[in-house]
Design an enzyme around this catalytic site. Structure first.
Site, PDB file in Angstrom:
ATOM      1  N   HIS A 187      -5.035  -4.784  -1.975  1.00  0.00           N
ATOM      2  CA  HIS A 187      -4.904  -3.773  -3.029  1.00  0.00           C
ATOM      3  C   HIS A 187      -4.833  -4.396  -4.431  1.00  0.00           C
ATOM      4  O   HIS A 187      -4.763  -3.662  -5.415  1.00  0.00           O
ATOM      5  CB  HIS A 187      -3.660  -2.913  -2.789  1.00  0.00           C
ATOM      6  CG  HIS A 187      -3.786  -2.005  -1.610  1.00  0.00           C
ATOM      7  ND1 HIS A 187      -4.250  -0.706  -1.706  1.00  0.00           N
ATOM      8  CD2 HIS A 187      -3.540  -2.214  -0.298  1.00  0.00           C
ATOM      9  CE1 HIS A 187      -4.268  -0.157  -0.502  1.00  0.00           C
ATOM     10  NE2 HIS A 187      -3.838  -1.052   0.371  1.00  0.00           N
ATOM     11  N   SER A 237       0.795  -1.226   0.000  1.00  0.00           N
ATOM     12  CA  SER A 237       0.000   0.000   0.000  1.00  0.00           C
ATOM     13  C   SER A 237       0.827   1.274   0.000  1.00  0.00           C
ATOM     14  O   SER A 237       0.309   2.339  -0.323  1.00  0.00           O
ATOM     15  CB  SER A 237      -0.927   0.011   1.216  1.00  0.00           C
ATOM     16  OG  SER A 237      -0.170  -0.038   2.407  1.00  0.00           O
ATOM     17  N   LYS A 295     -11.992  -1.722  -1.119  1.00  0.00           N
ATOM     18  CA  LYS A 295     -11.173  -1.068  -2.132  1.00  0.00           C
ATOM     19  C   LYS A 295     -11.825  -1.284  -3.504  1.00  0.00           C
ATOM     20  O   LYS A 295     -12.747  -0.561  -3.850  1.00  0.00           O
ATOM     21  CB  LYS A 295      -9.737  -1.560  -2.044  1.00  0.00           C
ATOM     22  CG  LYS A 295      -9.104  -1.124  -0.711  1.00  0.00           C
ATOM     23  CD  LYS A 295      -7.691  -1.529  -0.527  1.00  0.00           C
ATOM     24  CE  LYS A 295      -7.080  -0.851   0.697  1.00  0.00           C
ATOM     25  NZ  LYS A 295      -7.725  -1.169   1.986  1.00  0.00           N
TER      26      LYS A 295
END
Lengths: 400, 86
Positions: free
Chosen positions: A213, A185, A244
């Site tokens: 992610h 990240s 996300k």
């Protein structure tokens, strides 16, 4: 001594950095206009600091599904799955993830953070040893501490360093838990998963990959880095989040071994937490369908990521190692970072400021997250805003 | 055989690389309070110590260890358990 006196140093550091109302750790987005636009202190901004990789937070199908769920199932479950029961949507989402990921067991948790606590914190108990990439997310560190395992760090993305530490462990390496992330990240770089799998083949261990992610972002079907690199069968457990690319809130773990279901009876963060709101689950199910049926979202995301990365590189900024939906702009100092962050908001661009010690190598980062919903014009506006902060010598002209 | 003093000397030399330049370090210097070392920096230093002494150091050790002298004792203990030769 007062209850909060121990935070005095933190308060002093924050005060020294933030001398006005607009500070990076208390930002409020007053209005949302779209997945990529909002308002901060009356200023319309392009949102480039959200993790909304596929731009699905305003997806009409997702909103309709959530609305319908609200009307049919109410606003919340008011209890845990263990004590109060799962809703049909929780189980349906787990079945759909089993199908999507080609794994035998999936458990849905209330957040990605809780998924890590619930799985890692339960598996990595006091007699276990975990090998942890140094740049892993705080939730992974917290999970290891919760379980009480012996925690050995290895240098970020350094496979030789991992191997050296496994060799030191001797026979214990065969049962060790290796923890890495699909996309990290902070710098947006990826784990060298093929090489790590090769070490695992030779020395043993169990491999857990947090795809927070990278889920929906990497792989031919959007399953993540393990799919992208063709090593999915070697990854024992995938961990992920719904907050996300899936645009809501929640988390999951997925395993090839059906016995992972036993964690439902052993994992305190699963047992003692309220289950995800049914409307969030409904929108996640819709977003998962979008990942399956709309690969063009991933293509657009990567096109935008490459455009922004190239534009920022050409503007002379020092960036993370390669183009990624997470693009880290490295700056000289926290004060320069804060000045750049504020100037960008004034120019209509919202990004994230990340300061040491939360950053690798104690570097100051202004972190951009790219969305498939960004238009090429918005990407160009972000680049122009950054470029305008550099003077003729290539130096940042604010702060420092 | 290595002595605890020899370990301490090497630990203090390594800490010197991570501490702010010019900061005095003695065996009882507190890494966080006196040297202002953030936990991430201390954990990075532990990786260096692992390589220096060819041992595995659990980062949870930092809950009980905060000075060079305590670190040296902990390392000696780990080395004893690692090969039984010390």
């Amino acid at each position: 001594m007062g209850l909060f006196d121990k935070f005095g140093k933190l308060a002093a550091e924050r005060a020294s950095l933030c001398d006005s109302q607009l500070h990076p750790f208390g930002i409020r987005i007053d209005e949302m206009y779209s997945p990529t636009e909002g308002s901060i202190q009356g200023q319309r901004v392009i949102l480039a600091g959200t993790n909304n990789y596929l731009g699905l937070t305003f997806d009409p199908d997702g909103i309709k599904a959530a609305q319908r769920s609200l009307e049919l199932e109410g606003t919340g479950t008011t209890g845990s799955r263990m004590a109060n029961g799962s809703y049909a949507g929780h189980s349906a989402l787990e079945d759909e993830l089993v199908d999507f990921l080609g794994r035998r067991s999936v458990i849905v948790f209330s957040t990605g953070y809780v998924a890590n606590l619930g799985v890692i914190g339960t598996l990595a108990s006091a007699r276990e040893v975990v090998l942890l990439d140094a740049d892993c997310h705080a939730s992974i560190y917290d999970a290891c501490k919760l379980g009480g395992a012996e925690i050995i760090r290895f240098r970020h993305n350094d496979v030789a360093d991992l191997e050296r530490r496994m060799v030191r462990l001797g026979d214990r390496a065969r049962e060790a838990i290796i923890l890495v992330e699909g996309i990290y990240s902070m710098l947006g770089d990826q784990a060298p998963l093929r090489e790590i799998v090769e070490v695992k083949r030779r020395l043993g261990g169990y491999l857990l990959v947090d795809e927070a992610h990278s889920f929906g972002v990497l792989g031919a079907n959007g399953r993540g880095l393990a799919e992208e690199l063709g090593v999915d069968s070697e990854v024992d457990i995938l961990l992920g989040t719904f907050s996300k690319s899936l645009g809501a809130v929640g988390g999951f773990a997925a395993c090839h071994d059906a016995q992972m279901d036993l964690l439902r009876y052993a994992s305190r963060p699963y047992i003692f937490t309220a289950s995800p709101a049914p409307s969030a689950i409904a929108s996640v199910r819709s977003a998962l369908m979008a990942i399956k049926e709309r690969p063009q979202l991933r293509r657009q995301l990567w096109s935008n990521a490459r455009r922004l990365y190239q534009g920022l590189a050409e503007s002379g900024y020092q960036l993370g190692p390669h183009a990624s939906p997470v693009i880290a702009v490295m700056l000289k100092s926290p004060h320069e970072g804060l000045a750049v962050w504020r100037a960008l908001i004034e120019k209509g661009v919202y990004v994230n400021l990340v300061l040491p010690p939360a950053t690798p190598g104690a570097v100051t980062l202004v972190r951009c997250s790219v969305s498939a919903a960004h238009t090429p014009e918005q990407i160009d506006q972000i680049i122009e805003a950054f470029a305008s902060l550099r003077g003729p010598m290539g130096l940042v002209t604010v702060g420092a | 055989m290595i002595t605890q003093q020899a370990i301490l000397d090497r630990v203090m030399m390594l800490i010197g690389r991570f501490a702010p330049p010019g900061t005095p370090i003695n065996p009882n210097t507190d890494l966080a309070q006196d040297l202002g070392m953030e936990s991430i920096k201390v954990m990075d230093m532990l990786m260096e110590l692992e390589d220096e002494f060819d041992i595995s150091i659990n980062i949870n050790i930092l809950m009980d260890v905060s000075t060079p002298a305590q670190l040296a004792r902990a390392i000696l203990n780990l080395m004893e358990h690692a090969d039984g030769t010390v």
